[in-house]
Design an enzyme around this catalytic site. Sequence first.
Site, PDB file in Angstrom:
ATOM      1  N   CYS A   3      32.328  -8.843 111.096  1.00 29.06           N
ATOM      2  CA  CYS A   3      33.328  -9.703 110.476  1.00 29.06           C
ATOM      3  C   CYS A   3      34.122 -10.154 111.724  1.00 29.06           C
ATOM      4  O   CYS A   3      34.954 -11.360 111.488  1.00 29.06           O
ATOM      5  CB  CYS A   3      34.086  -8.737 109.681  1.00 29.06           C
ATOM      6  N   SER A  53      38.483  -3.645 118.547  1.00 33.26           N
ATOM      7  CA  SER A  53      38.550  -2.608 117.505  1.00 33.26           C
ATOM      8  C   SER A  53      38.614  -1.211 118.115  1.00 33.26           C
ATOM      9  O   SER A  53      37.925  -0.989 118.872  1.00 33.26           O
ATOM     10  CB  SER A  53      37.224  -2.583 116.577  1.00 33.26           C
ATOM     11  N   GLU A  70      39.546  -6.525 103.433  1.00 33.67           N
ATOM     12  CA  GLU A  70      39.206  -6.845 104.559  1.00 33.67           C
ATOM     13  C   GLU A  70      38.027  -7.857 104.332  1.00 33.67           C
ATOM     14  O   GLU A  70      36.988  -7.380 104.086  1.00 33.67           O
ATOM     15  CB  GLU A  70      38.825  -5.610 105.563  1.00 33.67           C
ATOM     16  N   ALA A  80      27.046  -0.352 100.186  1.00 34.89           N
ATOM     17  CA  ALA A  80      26.196  -1.640  99.873  1.00 34.89           C
ATOM     18  C   ALA A  80      24.844  -1.135  99.541  1.00 34.89           C
ATOM     19  O   ALA A  80      24.237  -0.157  99.848  1.00 34.89           O
ATOM     20  CB  ALA A  80      26.161  -2.373 101.228  1.00 34.89           C
ATOM     21  N   GLU A  89      43.565  -1.259 108.242  1.00 34.85           N
ATOM     22  CA  GLU A  89      43.195  -0.012 108.250  1.00 34.85           C
ATOM     23  C   GLU A  89      43.100   0.609 109.722  1.00 34.85           C
ATOM     24  O   GLU A  89      43.457  -0.233 110.638  1.00 34.85           O
ATOM     25  CB  GLU A  89      41.641  -0.221 108.004  1.00 34.85           C
ATOM     26  N   ASN A 100      27.001  -3.887 107.176  1.00 35.72           N
ATOM     27  CA  ASN A 100      26.947  -4.175 108.744  1.00 35.72           C
ATOM     28  C   ASN A 100      27.363  -2.912 109.552  1.00 35.72           C
ATOM     29  O   ASN A 100      26.823  -2.815 110.645  1.00 35.72           O
ATOM     30  CB  ASN A 100      27.599  -5.334 108.942  1.00 35.72           C
ATOM     31  N   ARG A 123      36.544   4.832 107.864  1.00 33.86           N
ATOM     32  CA  ARG A 123      37.847   4.214 107.931  1.00 33.86           C
ATOM     33  C   ARG A 123      38.828   4.031 106.950  1.00 33.86           C
ATOM     34  O   ARG A 123      39.953   4.386 107.070  1.00 33.86           O
ATOM     35  CB  ARG A 123      37.577   2.720 108.585  1.00 33.86           C
TER      36      ARG A 123
END
Length: 494
Positions: free
Chosen positions: A299, A457, A265, A189, A474, A164, A172
Amino acid sequence: PGPVASRRSSCALPAALLRRAALLGGRWVETPVAFPVRDPASGDELGRVSDCGEAEARTAVRIAHEAGASWGRLPAKERSALLRRWYELMIERKKDLATIITAENGKPLKEAEGEVLYSASFLEWFAEEARRVYGDVIPASAKDRRILVLKQPVGVAAIITPWNFPSAMITRKVGAALAAGCTVVVKPAEDTPLSALALGELANQAGIPAGVYNVVPCSRQQAPAVGEVLCTDPLVAKISFTGSTATGKILLKHAAGTVKRVSMELGGHAPFIVFDSADVDRAVAGALASKYRNSGQTCVCTNRFLVQKGIHDKFIEKFAKAIESELRVGSGFDAKTTQGPLINEKAVEKVERHINDAVSQGASVVTGGKRHSLGKNFFEPTLLSNVTTKMLCTQEETFGPLAPVIKFETEAEAIAIANAADVGLAGYFYSQDPAQIWRVAEQLEVGMVGVNEGIVSSVESPFGGIKQSGIGREGSKYGIDEYLEIKYVCFGGL
């Protein structure tokens, strides 16, 4: 015609950054078998990428381990300069990197460009943090002793990332790891390996030494075997994983065998509470941003809206109008698009299942509710009212453009509903009452709270969850600690 006119194929991708082989020890290594990467908007094949297996994963770990000794001993200032150069190259090539993200992930190009800037910022941040890994001198209880505390890199870090945010989820972790003096093996992924490989090309150009940043792309079929190697190989000291809670639990079991350091996470189930005292227009704007960014596939996306009865109807009405007037479904390469496709058919089916379940139990579709006429993986942004806590959409993470709204009466009731989940990543609430803001912020069982904010974020902030949403943090000044061991040295005989 229309929104799909600007769908891209592999010929539109930037050839200078397009890599389709594994990156092992600074070299591009092809495997006998390759797997296809597809554009989720059109289903077209963007290219075939080397399908790594157990052998390549073990090779990557060994290479990273061998590179670790010299990288870890490099002065922090030199590591910092290399990370900084990598950051600068990302900024120079931001449009190309964004094009790759939109092609393989589907998110609108403007969002993809935002991700590239966010992704690059972690390299910039940790380039600066590399020089601030401080030890301690502790007063000893004996005159002839001195107590020293050193911080040293843990060693090889295995980095397993989701689709995503195919660039930001890598930097990160990798920014912190490299700043600390660790080397990495990245397993991106299977849906979005091209971004990880493009970062590898820029790492090479930046002068990151061979073996410090390695990438082992693999298909869905090979992922369990590669993941198991990364979590069990004794040369790997640390696992950092972002993904589902179910997969995280499997990796934790594997990592237990050699007692590896882990950062996880995992899944979220974010509540978004709107109290009677809230500024409704601000709450609607926050709801739109929090829920529909990346078509609901983050998320920290809101998964459950809880709206107090006094403003419930007004919120629903304004939210529906905002969805209908401000959101536009289409190819990510169309400048007008705000909602790209979902990642695959399975994701679409989950959204449908959650809507059908809710409607069968009495929920009302206010707007949206079905697949978009564009077909493929496109889905209408959807708003449901008359939702209860018995419905699947309030019990599971949807990971799609579905906003279910639960009406509540009291603050205590809202807190109870919000905290009933076994996960706790992000939570949001809107209120103008200072006392209520303190109470609710402290009581919400999540790792991150947005107060009158739908997007929380940032590189300076510690990102992570509690309960079954994960372990560790993170970003921020805390992020580098995940890749450092503390060594106590007792200096005697003085």
